[in-house]
Each structure stands twice: as C-alpha cells, then as structure tokens.
Design a protein around this motif. Sequence first.
Motif, mmCIF file in Angstrom:
data_model
loop_
_atom_site.group_PDB
_atom_site.id
_atom_site.type_symbol
_atom_site.label_atom_id
_atom_site.label_comp_id
_atom_site.label_asym_id
_atom_site.label_seq_id
_atom_site.Cartn_x
_atom_site.Cartn_y
_atom_site.Cartn_z
ATOM 1 N N ASN A 94 0.853 -1.186 0.000
ATOM 2 C CA ASN A 94 0.000 0.000 0.000
ATOM 3 C C ASN A 94 0.897 1.248 0.000
ATOM 4 N N ARG A 95 1.007 1.879 -1.161
ATOM 5 C CA ARG A 95 1.884 3.042 -1.271
ATOM 6 C C ARG A 95 1.446 4.176 -0.336
ATOM 7 N N ASN A 96 0.169 4.422 -0.300
ATOM 8 C CA ASN A 96 -0.327 5.513 0.543
ATOM 9 C C ASN A 96 0.036 5.293 2.006
ATOM 10 N N ALA A 97 -0.198 4.061 2.490
ATOM 11 C CA ALA A 97 0.109 3.767 3.892
ATOM 12 C C ALA A 97 1.615 3.868 4.147
ATOM 13 N N ALA A 98 2.417 3.405 3.185
ATOM 14 C CA ALA A 98 3.870 3.475 3.348
ATOM 15 C C ALA A 98 4.343 4.920 3.401
ATOM 16 N N PHE A 99 3.799 5.769 2.526
ATOM 17 C CA PHE A 99 4.187 7.181 2.518
ATOM 18 C C PHE A 99 3.787 7.875 3.823
ATOM 19 N N VAL A 100 2.587 7.563 4.306
ATOM 20 C CA VAL A 100 2.110 8.193 5.533
ATOM 21 C C VAL A 100 2.939 7.728 6.730
ATOM 22 N N ALA A 101 3.275 6.441 6.776
ATOM 23 C CA ALA A 101 4.092 5.932 7.879
ATOM 24 C C ALA A 101 5.459 6.595 7.883
ATOM 25 N N PHE B 180 7.968 24.502 12.088
ATOM 26 C CA PHE B 180 7.216 24.791 10.854
ATOM 27 C C PHE B 180 7.431 23.688 9.824
ATOM 28 N N VAL B 181 8.625 23.102 9.828
ATOM 29 C CA VAL B 181 8.898 21.991 8.917
ATOM 30 C C VAL B 181 8.032 20.795 9.294
ATOM 31 N N SER B 182 7.848 20.569 10.594
ATOM 32 C CA SER B 182 6.967 19.486 11.025
ATOM 33 C C SER B 182 5.532 19.743 10.575
ATOM 34 N N ALA B 183 5.124 21.003 10.590
ATOM 35 C CA ALA B 183 3.781 21.334 10.102
ATOM 36 C C ALA B 183 3.643 21.009 8.620
ATOM 37 N N ILE B 184 4.705 21.288 7.856
ATOM 38 C CA ILE B 184 4.686 20.945 6.429
ATOM 39 C C ILE B 184 4.605 19.440 6.243
ATOM 40 N N SER B 185 5.258 18.691 7.130
ATOM 41 C CA SER B 185 5.200 17.229 7.047
ATOM 42 C C SER B 185 3.772 16.724 7.237
ATOM 43 N N ILE B 186 3.024 17.380 8.121
ATOM 44 C CA ILE B 186 1.625 16.987 8.327
ATOM 45 C C ILE B 186 0.807 17.274 7.068
ATOM 46 N N ILE B 187 1.045 18.441 6.454
ATOM 47 C CA ILE B 187 0.332 18.781 5.212
ATOM 48 C C ILE B 187 0.667 17.780 4.119
ATOM 49 N N ARG B 188 1.941 17.414 4.037
ATOM 50 C CA ARG B 188 2.370 16.435 3.020
ATOM 51 C C ARG B 188 1.650 15.099 3.214
ATOM 52 N N PHE C 211 -1.896 15.109 1.765
ATOM 53 C CA PHE C 211 -2.004 14.948 0.316
ATOM 54 C C PHE C 211 -1.577 13.556 -0.145
ATOM 55 N N LEU C 212 -0.665 12.928 0.615
ATOM 56 C CA LEU C 212 -0.293 11.556 0.260
ATOM 57 C C LEU C 212 -1.463 10.607 0.472
ATOM 58 N N LEU C 213 -2.270 10.877 1.468
ATOM 59 C CA LEU C 213 -3.443 10.040 1.704
ATOM 60 C C LEU C 213 -4.454 10.148 0.561
ATOM 61 N N SER C 214 -4.483 11.301 -0.105
ATOM 62 C CA SER C 214 -5.435 11.500 -1.201
ATOM 63 C C SER C 214 -4.852 11.123 -2.556
ATOM 64 N N LEU C 215 -3.656 10.533 -2.573
ATOM 65 C CA LEU C 215 -3.017 10.174 -3.834
ATOM 66 C C LEU C 215 -3.793 9.046 -4.520
ATOM 67 N N ASN C 216 -4.173 9.262 -5.766
ATOM 68 C CA ASN C 216 -4.911 8.280 -6.569
ATOM 69 C C ASN C 216 -3.958 7.674 -7.597
ATOM 70 N N LEU C 217 -3.500 6.459 -7.335
ATOM 71 C CA LEU C 217 -2.530 5.833 -8.224
ATOM 72 C C LEU C 217 -3.152 5.399 -9.546
ATOM 73 N N PHE D 4 -2.222 12.952 -12.613
ATOM 74 C CA PHE D 4 -3.108 14.066 -12.261
ATOM 75 C C PHE D 4 -3.072 14.374 -10.759
ATOM 76 N N SER D 5 -2.846 13.351 -9.929
ATOM 77 C CA SER D 5 -2.903 13.558 -8.480
ATOM 78 C C SER D 5 -1.532 13.767 -7.837
ATOM 79 N N LEU D 6 -0.452 13.761 -8.611
ATOM 80 C CA LEU D 6 0.887 13.885 -8.050
ATOM 81 C C LEU D 6 1.383 15.315 -7.782
ATOM 82 N N PRO D 7 0.845 16.371 -8.408
ATOM 83 C CA PRO D 7 1.425 17.698 -8.193
ATOM 84 C C PRO D 7 1.541 18.115 -6.722
ATOM 85 N N ASP D 8 0.467 17.969 -5.949
ATOM 86 C CA ASP D 8 0.525 18.382 -4.540
ATOM 87 C C ASP D 8 1.488 17.521 -3.714
#
Length: 408
Positions: free
Chosen positions: A182-189, A231-239, A242-248, A253-257
């Motif tokens: 699961n790419r999404n789960a791996a990225f989030v972890a 602030f970098v940690s806050a960016i990590s949360i935002i990232r 968007f990784l959770l919403s990634l549609n493989l 189309f879903s990779l820009p963010d």
Amino acid sequence: MYYGLKNKAGRDFVIVILVFCGLSTVAVGLRLVSKRMKRLPLQLDDYLILISLMCVYCSVGICTASVTRGGVGNHFGLVVPLADLKYTLKLLIPLQGLYGIGLGCVKTSLMVLYLRIFGTTKKFRITIYVAMVIVWGWAFSIVIEAFLLCRPCELGPDRHTGSSMGAIASNWDPTIPGKCGNRNAAFVAAGALNMLTDIMVLLLPVPHIWSLQLQVGRKVGLLATFGLGIFVSAISIIRMKFLLSLNLADATFSLPDPFMWSVVEPELAVIAACIPLMRPFFTKVARPWFGGSSSRGTKNSRNGLNSDGTKKQFSRLNDSNASKNNDYALETIGGGRMNKVSSEANGYTVGVEGGKPYRIYEDGRSKTGIEESVQTLEDSDSGKSNIKIVGRGALPGGIRVQTEYSVE
C-alpha cells in the motif's frame, strides 16, 4: 512527449518549488557569509547543509522533468500515455531517496551543531549519537522503501521478472504482474516517523538552553530560533494529508501536490537550519538601519573619531558635571581648553590650559601664567570654600587619576 508548462497545475507546482529553492540557496549563502565574517572555517554541519542543498537542486530538477516530460498535472489515459506514466513513476524512486537523504543531512547538521555548542557532558553526546542513528535509520528506510515496495510475480525468463532489474521495474511498470504494498500507507508511515524525528531533534537543546545564565527573554528567543523547525513538522503533516489522497489509478493528475510538499519540506528545513547561524550578517546589516546615532558613534569610536566625525583626543579630560561637584577642576594631559571650572567673586573664571592655569574675565580678556599659589574659590553657601585648588588643577594631597587603555 514534451508537455512543457502549459498545464496550470503542473506550472504552479514548478513555480512554488523554484521560489523556495531560491530562498534556501540564499539562506545557505548567508550562512557561509556569516562564517566568513567571523573568520571561521567550514565545519561538518556546513558541509551537511551543502549536501542537503544539492539534494534540493536534484529534487527540483526531477519534479520539473516530471511536469515537462512526464505529464504531471494531466490525466492519465486522456492526455498522458502509458510510456509517460512509466517515466513519471521512474522519477518517483530517486525523488523519494533524495527526500530521505536531504532531510537526514539537515537533521544531522543540527545535531552536529548541538554537539559543538552543548556537548560538554558525556550523557548529552551519547544522546546525540543515538538520535543520529535513529534519524539515519529512518532515512535509509525511505530509500529502501522506494525500491522494494513492489514485487513482481515469477512469470519466467520471457518477461525478465526473474532478474533484479525486473524486480525493480515493477515499481514503475504497471503492466508487470506482481504485488505492491500500500503506497499511501507506506508514505504516511514514513511521514509520521519523519515528524517524530523532527520533534526529537528540536527538543535536544531545550534543557541546555534553558539552563544558561541568561534573562528569560533571551532564553525564549534562543529557543524560538532553534525551534523554527516546528514549521517543517507542520509541512510534514500537510504532506501526509495529500499523500493520503493520492490516486494511483490517475497518478499523473494527483501527483502535483504530493510532489510539491515533498520538495518544499526539505527546502524549508534547509532554511530553518541556517537561520540560527545568520546572526553575524544580520547584526552588521541591521546596525546602520536600526542602531541610530549610537551605532554610528560606536563605529567612529573604533576609528578614533567622535560621534560628529571629529578626531577624538583621548588625552583630554572634561568634567561635564562641574556645576554639581563644587567645581572640581580636572587637569588636561595633552593640551586643549577645558570648560568653565570655577567662578571667582571678582569677575573672572579660572581654568587650566596646557597644564597652566588661566583666567577669563567678564569682558572677554584672558590672562595666563597665574602664579601656582593656592586659590580660594567661592562657595555658594558660605561665600568662602574650605576646598582649595592649586594652580595646576590638582586636588590637595596630590590625587592622580590614571586610565589604562588596551587595544586588541
């Protein structure tokens, strides 16, 4: 196929990462300038930041290529063919590796700085070394994850999946039958572990800063300076969001963010790691603008000048509070005229010039060469003062004031 920057989503994404790339470059440049101003050589933490900046440059190049050549920002199938999807997914692997290595170098750079400033105790040094092991364990897990997330099925030599290259190719070629995690789960972890290591690194210097013998305001200022990584940690949360919403299924189309935040985070980390070391530069730049006359006076005094630009006579002593201390006269050492030192009852003022006393009468006439006999000066209360000043301006008993200067 060449897409250029016609697609708005892809174009905006590239503009953002280029802007922050420029800011991170400026931050590193000011860090190096500050080092040069202090005449300090480059040290390990500086080289680690430079490696992180190189990782940022490579990441920006990869993301730009994913937009202009891989079709990121366009729909797969409608605009982007399979070949370009493969190209984009290939670029995803080195981008993940650069993300892990770049952030690992930034965090290690901060810990090396902590070690140099606060590493006086064995316990703290051991804590730093353990934290470094944890950080690099996370960084290498990101690199390994990029290559091992997908595993192909054994279909025989005709599909070349039995080779190591075939196993790697399954990560970017969806036509190779296989099983992917699961790419999404791996990225989030990975993002969650990254955030935890951020907090760990930020908390390391807090006890030492708070124990410094400084005012509370300055301690808070230091903590805020070293704590900009929050602030970098806050960016990590935002990232992660968007990784959770990634549609493989429509990856291009879903990779820009996700791509954008994966590059902006290391860029901001580089900036935050450089800010604590920019103080010499900003002190020099801000002093003429915010220092006012005191800053100019400080500069002139170092050059042997008064605040108005005239040459300073260090041998001249001037008692500016003469009217408040019974008009005790001071003796000039290297010449020059003193201010008014005493008022005589018979209409003249006594002063000392060039080591000799002089009189200035009310009509402007002056007379020098007064005999060096004891003078009795006027006292405002009794008319006669019991304090007597000799002609050369020395107090009774021969008191001498001596000031020593040392030039470094």
